[in-house]
Design a protein around this motif. Structure first.
Motif, PDB file in Angstrom:
ATOM      1  N   ALA A  30      29.626  74.625  62.891  1.00 12.46           N
ATOM      2  CA  ALA A  30      29.735  73.163  62.940  1.00 12.46           C
ATOM      3  C   ALA A  30      30.202  72.593  61.603  1.00 12.46           C
ATOM      4  CB  ALA A  30      28.397  72.551  63.332  1.00 12.46           C
ATOM      5  N   THR A  31      29.658  73.097  60.484  1.00  9.47           N
ATOM      6  CA  THR A  31      30.108  72.580  59.187  1.00  9.47           C
ATOM      7  C   THR A  31      31.544  73.012  58.912  1.00  9.47           C
ATOM      8  OG1 THR A  31      29.306  74.446  57.846  1.00  9.47           O
ATOM      9  CG2 THR A  31      27.743  72.655  58.294  1.00  9.47           C
ATOM     10  N   GLY A  32      31.912  74.211  59.391  1.00  9.54           N
ATOM     11  CA  GLY A  32      33.288  74.655  59.234  1.00  9.54           C
ATOM     12  C   GLY A  32      34.258  73.783  60.013  1.00  9.54           C
ATOM     13  N   GLN A  33      33.904  73.478  61.267  1.00 11.69           N
ATOM     14  CA  GLN A  33      34.764  72.626  62.090  1.00 11.69           C
ATOM     15  C   GLN A  33      34.881  71.233  61.477  1.00 11.69           C
ATOM     16  OE1 GLN A  33      36.431  73.704  65.087  1.00 11.69           O
ATOM     17  NE2 GLN A  33      37.544  71.845  64.490  1.00 11.69           N
ATOM     18  N   ALA A  34      33.779  70.719  60.964  1.00 10.79           N
ATOM     19  CA  ALA A  34      33.799  69.386  60.362  1.00 10.79           C
ATOM     20  C   ALA A  34      34.698  69.337  59.126  1.00 10.79           C
ATOM     21  CB  ALA A  34      32.385  68.942  60.007  1.00 10.79           C
ATOM     22  N   SER A  35      34.646  70.368  58.290  1.00 10.16           N
ATOM     23  CA  SER A  35      35.489  70.374  57.096  1.00 10.16           C
ATOM     24  C   SER A  35      36.960  70.514  57.470  1.00 10.16           C
ATOM     25  CB  SER A  35      35.060  71.476  56.125  1.00 10.16           C
ATOM     26  OG  SER A  35      35.275  72.764  56.667  1.00 10.16           O
ATOM     27  N   PHE A  36      37.238  71.305  58.510  1.00 14.39           N
ATOM     28  CA  PHE A  36      38.619  71.438  59.008  1.00 14.39           C
ATOM     29  C   PHE A  36      39.116  70.101  59.556  1.00 14.39           C
ATOM     30  CE2 PHE A  36      41.578  72.169  62.516  1.00 14.39           C
ATOM     31  CZ  PHE A  36      42.543  72.944  61.905  1.00 14.39           C
ATOM     32  N   ASP A  37      38.279  69.442  60.361  1.00 17.33           N
ATOM     33  CA  ASP A  37      38.661  68.152  60.936  1.00 17.33           C
ATOM     34  C   ASP A  37      38.875  67.101  59.852  1.00 17.33           C
ATOM     35  OD1 ASP A  37      38.438  69.307  63.436  1.00 17.33           O
ATOM     36  OD2 ASP A  37      36.453  68.457  63.854  1.00 17.33           O
ATOM     37  N   ALA A  38      38.040  67.152  58.810  1.00 12.66           N
ATOM     38  CA  ALA A  38      38.152  66.159  57.738  1.00 12.66           C
ATOM     39  C   ALA A  38      39.477  66.288  56.997  1.00 12.66           C
ATOM     40  CB  ALA A  38      36.981  66.295  56.767  1.00 12.66           C
ATOM     41  N   VAL A  39      39.837  67.501  56.616  1.00 11.22           N
ATOM     42  CA  VAL A  39      41.098  67.651  55.882  1.00 11.22           C
ATOM     43  C   VAL A  39      42.282  67.375  56.800  1.00 11.22           C
ATOM     44  CG1 VAL A  39      41.433  70.158  56.224  1.00 11.22           C
ATOM     45  CG2 VAL A  39      42.312  69.038  54.167  1.00 11.22           C
ATOM     46  N   SER A  40      42.147  67.684  58.092  1.00 13.73           N
ATOM     47  CA  SER A  40      43.226  67.373  59.033  1.00 13.73           C
ATOM     48  C   SER A  40      43.455  65.866  59.117  1.00 13.73           C
ATOM     49  CB  SER A  40      42.901  67.945  60.416  1.00 13.73           C
ATOM     50  OG  SER A  40      42.826  69.364  60.370  1.00 13.73           O
ATOM     51  N   ARG A  41      42.354  65.101  59.167  1.00 15.74           N
ATOM     52  CA  ARG A  41      42.470  63.641  59.198  1.00 15.74           C
ATOM     53  C   ARG A  41      43.091  63.118  57.895  1.00 15.74           C
ATOM     54  NH1 ARG A  41      38.543  60.949  62.343  1.00 15.74           N
ATOM     55  NH2 ARG A  41      39.284  59.007  61.374  1.00 15.74           N
ATOM     56  N   ALA A  42      42.713  63.727  56.779  1.00 14.95           N
ATOM     57  CA  ALA A  42      43.271  63.311  55.490  1.00 14.95           C
ATOM     58  C   ALA A  42      44.772  63.604  55.425  1.00 14.95           C
ATOM     59  CB  ALA A  42      42.537  64.010  54.350  1.00 14.95           C
ATOM     60  N   ILE A  43      45.180  64.743  55.975  1.00 16.32           N
ATOM     61  CA  ILE A  43      46.608  65.067  56.033  1.00 16.32           C
ATOM     62  C   ILE A  43      47.341  64.042  56.886  1.00 16.32           C
ATOM     63  CG2 ILE A  43      48.314  66.744  56.854  1.00 16.32           C
ATOM     64  CD1 ILE A  43      46.228  68.948  56.190  1.00 16.32           C
ATOM     65  N   ASP A  44      46.774  63.729  58.052  1.00 15.82           N
ATOM     66  CA  ASP A  44      47.396  62.728  58.932  1.00 15.82           C
ATOM     67  C   ASP A  44      47.590  61.402  58.201  1.00 15.82           C
ATOM     68  OD1 ASP A  44      47.409  64.543  61.005  1.00 15.82           O
ATOM     69  OD2 ASP A  44      45.590  63.756  61.949  1.00 15.82           O
ATOM     70  N   SER A  45      46.558  60.978  57.474  1.00 16.92           N
ATOM     71  CA  SER A  45      46.609  59.714  56.758  1.00 16.92           C
ATOM     72  C   SER A  45      47.712  59.721  55.706  1.00 16.92           C
ATOM     73  CB  SER A  45      45.255  59.425  56.100  1.00 16.92           C
ATOM     74  OG  SER A  45      45.317  58.315  55.244  1.00 16.92           O
ATOM     75  N   THR A  46      47.848  60.826  55.000  1.00 13.37           N
ATOM     76  CA  THR A  46      48.841  60.911  53.931  1.00 13.37           C
ATOM     77  C   THR A  46      50.249  61.041  54.497  1.00 13.37           C
ATOM     78  OG1 THR A  46      47.140  61.968  52.586  1.00 13.37           O
ATOM     79  CG2 THR A  46      49.387  62.052  51.751  1.00 13.37           C
ATOM     80  N   MET A  47      50.415  61.839  55.538  1.00 16.05           N
ATOM     81  CA  MET A  47      51.728  61.982  56.160  1.00 16.05           C
ATOM     82  C   MET A  47      52.203  60.650  56.746  1.00 16.05           C
ATOM     83  SD  MET A  47      52.945  65.068  55.806  1.00 16.05           S
ATOM     84  CE  MET A  47      54.086  65.378  57.158  1.00 16.05           C
TER      85      MET A  47
END
Length: 323
Positions: A87-104
């Protein structure tokens, strides 16, 4: 009195990393720092409920909390300091994915990433070995490199998160040349002058003219160096790795090109453990990261050093502001 409008601060997306580790507290502390808020608008990406719980435990007032983009985690009440999970792994993956989306999308100017627990990603079924490979995939880039840098030393890696036994078969002239070009360009932009590049050999004594190698220096590294030199890059090598990082050599070198992960990380962490920064080169967006792990044994105690996270934020501002 000047009539010019106030300078708009860049919005920096800070992915907090694995919430079971030290990433959240470092992200909260640095984002709340007045020195940081004076140069950027930091926004944390991670599980809001867990981040607020950590901030309360560490004594931060509600008014001191930075803005959070909530990236939910399963059963947030069950998250415990120092105990990573799928669960913590999935959350960290989802967080950086959202950050990438925001920056792109141009909503954020750049990304700073906190430390992930790679085993937690594996437990969650995520196949990317780390942030660098995920960023390259999400931005559709294949000419990327990882650079670890500090005021003392900078190293660009030809190969990254792969078993040592696989390194020789993965090396190629193109791969090494990519690392050289990316490193030379990054340091030239940072220093505003041509960079001095030193390339390490793969084998002991840089192969000793073939005695201690299977031809990697002669067939792969030397041709890459020759091509880089023909392009005008100030470059030397291949150097014996055991003498490449002496004080005298460091005085003459702006960036080292290293053939595998630990060849660059060992000298870098020996010299700059607390203030080194990870920069992904070759991306269409700017991303920096701390150069340390999750330190599970120190999590949520407020004792972990902030120096690498602060350096990563300073670096991302520097790279974002420069032309």
């Amino acid at each position: 009195m000047s009539d010019s409008p106030p300078r708009r601060l860049p919005r920096i997306a800070i992915s907090v990393g694995d919430v079971a580790g030290i990433g959240p507290e470092l992200s909260i502390a640095c984002a709340a720092d007045q020195a940081v808020k004076g140069v950027c608008f930091p926004v944390l990406y991670g599980p809001a409920e867990v981040l607020r719980r950590i901030s309360v435990q560490l004594g931060y007032a509600t008014a001191e909390m930075p803005q959070i983009v909530d990236v939910p985690i399963e059963q947030p009440e069950s998250v415990i300091a120092g105990q990573f999970s799928a669960a913590t792994g999935q959350a960290s993956f989802d967080a950086v994915s959202r950050a990438i989306d925001s920056t792109m999308a141009g909503e954020s100017s750049a990304i700073v990433t906190g430390p992930i627990q790679k085993e937690a990603w594996h437990e969650a079924g995520i196949t990317f070995p780390g942030h660098t490979e995920l960023l390259a995939s999400r931005t559709a880039v294949d000419q990327f490199s990882m650079m670890l840098t500090s005021e003392t030393i900078s190293c660009v890696l030809a190969t990254i998160h792969v078993p040592l036994a696989d390194v020789p078969s993965l090396l190629s002239v193109d791969l090494i040349l990519r690392a050289i070009r990316n490193g030379a360009d990054a340091l030239a932009r940072r220093l505003r002058r041509p960079a001095r590049v030193a390339v390490c050999g793969l084998n002991p004594h840089a192969g000793e003219n073939g005695l201690f190698s299977h031809g990697e220096e002669a067939n792969l590294i030397e041709p890459a160096i020759a091509q880089a030199r023909s392009e005008g890059i100030d470059i030397i090598g291949p150097l014996p790795p055991d003498t490449a990082f002496t004080p005298r050599m460091r005085e003459q070198t702006d960036v080292y090109i290293c053939m595998y992960h630990d060849q660059g990380l060992i000298p870098l962490k020996a010299l700059s453990f607390d203030d080194a920064v990870n920069v992904t080169l070759g991306l269409p967006i700017v991303r920096t990261s701390v150069d340390h792990g999750t330190a599970l044994d120190l999590a949520w105690q407020g004792v972990a050093s902030r120096r690498s996270m602060m350096a990563a934020i300073r670096m991302v501002i520097d790279l974002t502001e420069k032309p």
